[in-house]
Structures are given as C-alpha cells and as structure tokens.
Scaffold this active site. Structure first.
Site, short mmCIF file in Angstrom:
data_model
loop_
_atom_site.label_atom_id
_atom_site.label_comp_id
_atom_site.label_asym_id
_atom_site.label_seq_id
_atom_site.Cartn_x
_atom_site.Cartn_y
_atom_site.Cartn_z
N CYS A 193 -39.06 -12.85 -18.71
CA CYS A 193 -40.48 -12.47 -18.60
C CYS A 193 -40.86 -11.47 -19.69
CB CYS A 193 -40.78 -11.90 -17.22
SG CYS A 193 -40.82 -13.18 -15.95
N GLU A 197 -44.65 -13.29 -12.97
CA GLU A 197 -45.31 -12.91 -14.22
C GLU A 197 -45.60 -14.13 -15.08
OE1 GLU A 197 -42.60 -11.61 -12.86
OE2 GLU A 197 -42.12 -9.63 -13.65
N CYS A 208 -37.79 -9.33 -15.47
CA CYS A 208 -36.52 -9.85 -16.02
C CYS A 208 -36.65 -10.03 -17.54
CB CYS A 208 -36.15 -11.16 -15.35
SG CYS A 208 -37.09 -12.58 -15.94
N CYS A 267 -40.58 -16.94 -12.28
CA CYS A 267 -41.06 -15.62 -11.87
C CYS A 267 -42.59 -15.57 -11.77
CB CYS A 267 -40.62 -14.56 -12.88
SG CYS A 267 -38.85 -14.31 -12.96
N ASN A 288 -43.79 -15.72 -7.54
CA ASN A 288 -42.57 -16.44 -7.89
C ASN A 288 -42.40 -17.68 -7.02
OD1 ASN A 288 -42.11 -14.52 -5.80
ND2 ASN A 288 -39.90 -14.59 -6.13
N GLU A 301 -39.44 -20.37 -6.09
CA GLU A 301 -38.02 -20.69 -6.21
C GLU A 301 -37.81 -22.18 -5.93
OE1 GLU A 301 -36.04 -17.80 -3.72
OE2 GLU A 301 -36.46 -16.21 -5.18
N1 THU Z 1 -38.65 -12.24 -9.88
C1 THU Z 1 -39.95 -12.25 -10.34
O1 THU Z 1 -40.74 -13.13 -9.98
N2 THU Z 1 -40.33 -11.29 -11.19
C2 THU Z 1 -39.58 -10.20 -11.53
O2 THU Z 1 -40.05 -9.35 -12.26
C3 THU Z 1 -38.22 -10.06 -10.99
C4 THU Z 1 -37.68 -11.26 -10.30
C5 THU Z 1 -38.25 -13.24 -8.90
C6 THU Z 1 -37.31 -14.31 -9.38
C7 THU Z 1 -36.68 -14.75 -8.07
O3 THU Z 1 -37.53 -15.68 -7.44
C8 THU Z 1 -36.67 -13.48 -7.24
O4 THU Z 1 -37.60 -12.60 -7.82
C9 THU Z 1 -35.31 -12.80 -7.16
O5 THU Z 1 -34.78 -12.64 -8.42
#
Ligand code: THU
Length: 163
Positions: free
Chosen positions: A116, A76, A113, A74, A63, A65
């Site tokens: 995804c 995935e 999420c 994310c 991920n 940000e």
């Molecule tokens: N996140 C993912 O990368 N994948 C998931 O399956 C759940 C959430 C990330 C998004 C964000 O950067 C952090 O986790 C917190 O939500």
C-alpha cells in the site's frame, strides 16, 4: 570514502481522535464507517480507508480477503483504485486509515503495509502533489503524515523502469 546521509520525516500526532480538527475528524469517522464493510473472515482485522478529494468527494474502501489468501486486498488500495477509475481528474487531498479488529482492541494507529505504501507513493507522484495520511485505531493516538512518499523512502518508481 563513504558519505553519510539521513532521511527524516515530519509528522504530527494528537492524543485521540476527539482532538482532531473537524475536517480530519470527519474523515476518520468515514474510515470507521468503511471498516464495517470489510470482508475479513480470516484475519477478522477490519480495515477502513476514506480518501478525500479536491472536489470534497469522499471515497471509502475496506479490505477484502479471500480463501486464497494472496488474492485479498487492503482497504487503502481498494479506495485509491476506485478514485483512479471514478475521479481520474481529482487530486487526493488526504486519506484516513483505521482498523477495527473483531477479536481484540487496537490502541495503536494502523500502519499501512509495504504494498500500500508503494501504491500510495505512485498515486502521489502521478498527481504531483502530496497528500496527507491519517493513521488511527479504535482508540488512542492519531498520526498525521504530510506525504505518501514519507512512508516509503527509496520506493520504486517509473523513471527507474524506463529511459
Ligand atoms: N490490511 C489493510 O487492509 N490495510 C492495512 O493497512 C493493513 C492490513 C488488511 C489486509 C488483511 O485483510 C488484514 O488487514 C490483515 O492483514
């Protein structure tokens, strides 16, 4: 009269990563490796994804940000979109996802999420072959789902968009 219907899904669990079969275990270790590459200074929730392709290639994603929060993406989707660009002719066999939060210990499998899930469902439909999804944490149980569509029944898809 209303017709009652039911959707159920089959999935597997194992008590810990150590009990996975070697091909699953290897992919989870790759997802853990990917999580270390996360850029998650805001949530400190480091997520890693490892996608295994038909040709044996393994593609990693984490991920990323951003100070403008909605710009983050994310793990995935980073991994899957990379596959689409660099290995367009390969089918996805499975994806492992894990999280390594920096401020607490995660003991239940990370759950993708909604966005995804939608993206995974579309990649699965496009390749006309289901792929496995392994959901893990830093410790504890592993969930193994048979198909991306199982994670998002009633998702939106192309044939609803145009005739
Ligand atoms: N996140 C993912 O990368 N994948 C998931 O399956 C759940 C959430 C990330 C998004 C964000 O950067 C952090 O986790 C917190 O939500």
């Amino acid at each position: 009269m209303y017709t009652h219907k039911h959707i159920g899904i089959d999935f597997k669990t194992v008590e810990s990563v150590g009990q996975l079969e070697p091909h699953h275990y290897k992919l989870v270790l790759k997802a853990r490796e990917a999580a270390w590459k996360a850029y998650a200074p805001y949530s400190k929730f480091y997520v890693g994804a490892a996608v295994e392709l038909d040709n044996g290639e393994i593609v990693l994603g984490s991920n990323k940000e951003n100070a403008s929060f909605p710009a983050g993406i994310c793990a995935e989707r980073n991994a899957l979109n990379y596959v689409s660009d660099h290995f367009p002719d390969q089918k996805i066999v499975r994806i492992a996802v894990t999280a390594n939060p920096q401020e607490f210990r995660l003991i239940e499998p990370v759950s993708p999420c909604g966005v995804c899930r939608q993206v995974m469902a579309e990649y699965e439909r496009v390749q006309k072959q289901p792929f496995e999804i392994l959901l893990t944490a830093q410790e504890g149980e592993v969930l193994i789902l048979n198909s991306a569509v199982d994670l998002l029944p009633f998702h939106f898809y192309l044939s609803q968009l145009k005739k």
